[in-house]
Structures are given as structure tokens and as C-alpha cells.
Design an enzyme around this catalytic site. Structure first.
Site, mmCIF file in Angstrom:
data_model
loop_
_atom_site.group_PDB
_atom_site.id
_atom_site.type_symbol
_atom_site.label_atom_id
_atom_site.label_comp_id
_atom_site.label_asym_id
_atom_site.label_seq_id
_atom_site.Cartn_x
_atom_site.Cartn_y
_atom_site.Cartn_z
ATOM 1 N N GLY A 88 0.821 -1.202 0.000
ATOM 2 C CA GLY A 88 0.000 0.000 0.000
ATOM 3 C C GLY A 88 0.859 1.257 0.000
ATOM 4 N N LEU A 89 0.369 2.288 0.694
ATOM 5 C CA LEU A 89 1.056 3.590 0.762
ATOM 6 C C LEU A 89 1.295 4.177 -0.617
ATOM 7 C CD1 LEU A 89 3.656 2.859 3.608
ATOM 8 C CD2 LEU A 89 1.448 4.002 3.802
ATOM 9 N N CYS A 90 0.301 4.038 -1.494
ATOM 10 C CA CYS A 90 0.410 4.621 -2.837
ATOM 11 C C CYS A 90 -0.898 5.329 -3.203
ATOM 12 C CB CYS A 90 0.782 3.567 -3.864
ATOM 13 S SG CYS A 90 -0.156 2.026 -3.796
ATOM 14 N N GLY A 91 -1.473 6.009 -2.224
ATOM 15 C CA GLY A 91 -2.676 6.795 -2.485
ATOM 16 C C GLY A 91 -3.862 5.909 -2.844
ATOM 17 N N PHE A 93 -4.279 4.347 -5.647
ATOM 18 C CA PHE A 93 -3.894 3.479 -6.771
ATOM 19 C C PHE A 93 -4.620 2.137 -6.728
ATOM 20 C CE2 PHE A 93 -1.094 0.025 -8.215
ATOM 21 C CZ PHE A 93 -0.968 0.352 -9.547
#
Length: 289
Positions: A88-91, A93
Site C-alpha cells: 500500500g502507501l500509494c494513495g 492506486f
């Protein structure tokens, strides 16, 4: 009201978070450059391959001679390949891809079709596993280093499913990289193959050795593998770009929060000093009396 110690502790915590997000931004930027170079090198080949297939398939009738291009008379079962990231940690997406897949599945089921899922990526797999969707396969690690071997293995499975009559159509949902700030979920039909049509001005007559049928039947599976690999590359680049943007925004938010907390800390400190001065002055006045 928060004490000075509490505010100072929050400032230190936010600064540490900022260091982490900045480091993740730099890592994503480094990975993005490598993935983008690989994608651009492959895209030239992929586009030329699609052009060749389009020319070879010009005028071909879907009469069963070329099985991978022949649509079924009645579509009952669909296989959906969903590409998502493993992390994760990709908005938004992953969420955008998952929402696109869920809408597609819901619509097809409303039309009375059976949909099975190949979840390529932990985020998509975990989401649909919790909701007990029918999953044919669960794959991870495809976007770490996209390569032809992975595309071949997955493509071979999908082709066998289609040729054996286990599924009537195969679709892929992936992320199309448009720019650093824009990545779009896209849905394409992988099987049966619909080659890109050639303009009449580009139409050419060819002599084939071996025969036209043998050559096209040999190239069509490679068309599937190349389509999948192109989707892998585009989704991998989109993931790194989305994570880079998300971490940059997070770092900026941390900086804004540090400024805000520092201002609050200074105000609280000033209020504390003022209060102490007032106590001293009040004590001095009491002594005079």
C-alpha cells in the site's frame, strides 16, 4: 490543554514520520526510473508486434480457423485478471483498480454471467478474499520485476482455459500510466483477440512461408503474452509514480504539521512564561503589603 512536553513529543514524532516518507519517496523515484526505462524499451516492440498482427489478421473471418480470434456464440463464463500492487502507501492506486473490478463483476453478474477472478497482487487478493469472491488463482510479485516468463505462464493458463471451453472471454484490468500525477484504471478484452484494424491505405499484400494460417496461429499466443507484459510494465510504473506522489504529499503534510505544532508550542511556552511572570509579580506585590 496539551502540555509543552506533549506538544514537543508530537513534533518529534511527526519529524520522524517525515523522514520515513521522504526516504520512501526517494526509493519510489529510483524504482520508477528503472521501471519507466524498461516500459519504454518494451513498448516500441509491443507496438510493432501489434501492428504486424493487425496486418496479418486483416480480412480474416472469425470462422474457427483461428481459435484465439473466434468469439463464442454464447458467452456464459468470464475470467477477469486484476493487477494490483503487493503493498500500500500509494494513495488511491489500488482502490481505483479494485473499484473498477468490482463494478465490472457486478455488472456481468447482473447480466447473468459467471465471473471468476485471477487476483495478481496482494491488495486485490486480500480485498476479494475477504468478500468471498470466486478466485481461480492468486498471484503475487508480478509487478516487482515484470518479465516475459511470468507473462508467458499466466498467458498460457488463460489460453488453455479459453481453448478448453472453461471460459468464453478473458479480460484484464490494469493501470495505464499517463503521467506522474495521472494513472488510469483500464479494462481490455484479452481473449478472444481483436487485433487493431489497419487503415486501407496501410493494407498490403503478403506472401507467406509457411502458410498464413500456420504463421498467424503461431503468433497469436505471443500476442497474448506481449499484451500481458505490457500491462505488467504499465501497472508497475503507475504504482511507483502513485507511491512517489503519495509520499511527497505525506512529507509536505508533515512539514505543515510541524510548523503548526511549533507555533502551538511557542504560544503555549509564551503563555507559560507569562503566567510565571504574573505569579512573580503577584508575589512581589504581596510582600510589599
Amino acid at each position: 490543554m496539551a502540555t509543552l512536553r506533549d506538544i514537543k513529543r508530537k513534533i518529534e514524532a511527526v519529524k520522524k514520520t517525515s523522514q520515513i516518507t521522504k526516504a520512501m519517496n526517494m526509493v519510489a523515484a529510483a524504482k520508477l526510473r528503472g521501471a519507466q526505462e524498461n516500459m519504454e524499451r518494451f513498448r516500441n516492440y509491443a507496438e510493432k508486434f501489434r501492428e504486424v498482427i493487425g496486418r496479418l489478421a486483416a480480412g480474416v473471418e472469425p470462422d474457427g480457423t483461428f481459435q484465439l480470434m473466434t468469439p463464442r456464440e454464447e458467452v456464459k463464463k468470464i475470467e477477469l485478471v486484476l493487477l494490483t500492487a503487493d503493498r500500500g502507501l500509494c494513495g488511491s492506486f489500488n482502490n481505483n483498480l479494485i473499484v473498477t473490478a468490482e463494478r465490472f463483476i457486478t455488472q456481468k453478474r447482473r447480466d447473468g454471467l459467471e465471473v471468476t477472478l485471477t487476483a495478481a497482487g496482494r491488495k486485490g487478493r486480500d480485498y476479494f478474499r475477504r468478500r468471498r469472491y470466486a478466485m481461480r488463482a492468486e498471484l503475487t510479485g508480478l509487478l516487482n520485476k515484470p518479465n516475459y516468463d511470468d507473462a508467458y505462464r499466466l498467458g498460457r493458463e488463460l489460453i488453455d482455459l479459453f481453448l478448453d471451453g472453461d471460459v468464453d472471454e478473458v479480460y484484464v484490468i490494469y493501470s495505464h500510466f499517463r503521467s506522474m500525477v495521472k494513472q488510469e484504471p483500464r479494462l481490455i478484452r484479452l481473449l478472444p483477440i481483436v487485433p487493431e484494424t489497419q487503415a486501407e491505405s496501410e493494407a498490403r499484400e503478403y506472401l507467406f512461408e509457411p502458410s498464413h494460417q500456420e504463421l498467424l496461429n503461431d503468433l497469436l499466443p505471443n500476442y497474448v503474452y506481449n499484451q500481458l507484459l505490457d500491462c505488467f510494465y504499465l501497472t508497475a510504473v503507475s504504482e511507483h509514480a502513485a507511491r512517489m506522489t503519495a509520499m511527497e504529499n505525506a512529507t509536505n503534510n508533515c512539514k505543515d504539521m510541524v510548523r503548526s505544532l511549533t507555533l502551538t508550542y511557542n504560544k503555549a511556552r509564551q503563555a507559560s512564561i507569562t503566567k510565571e511572570l504574573m505569579d512573580i509579580v503577584g508575589g512581589a506585590e504581596a510582600l510589599k503589603k
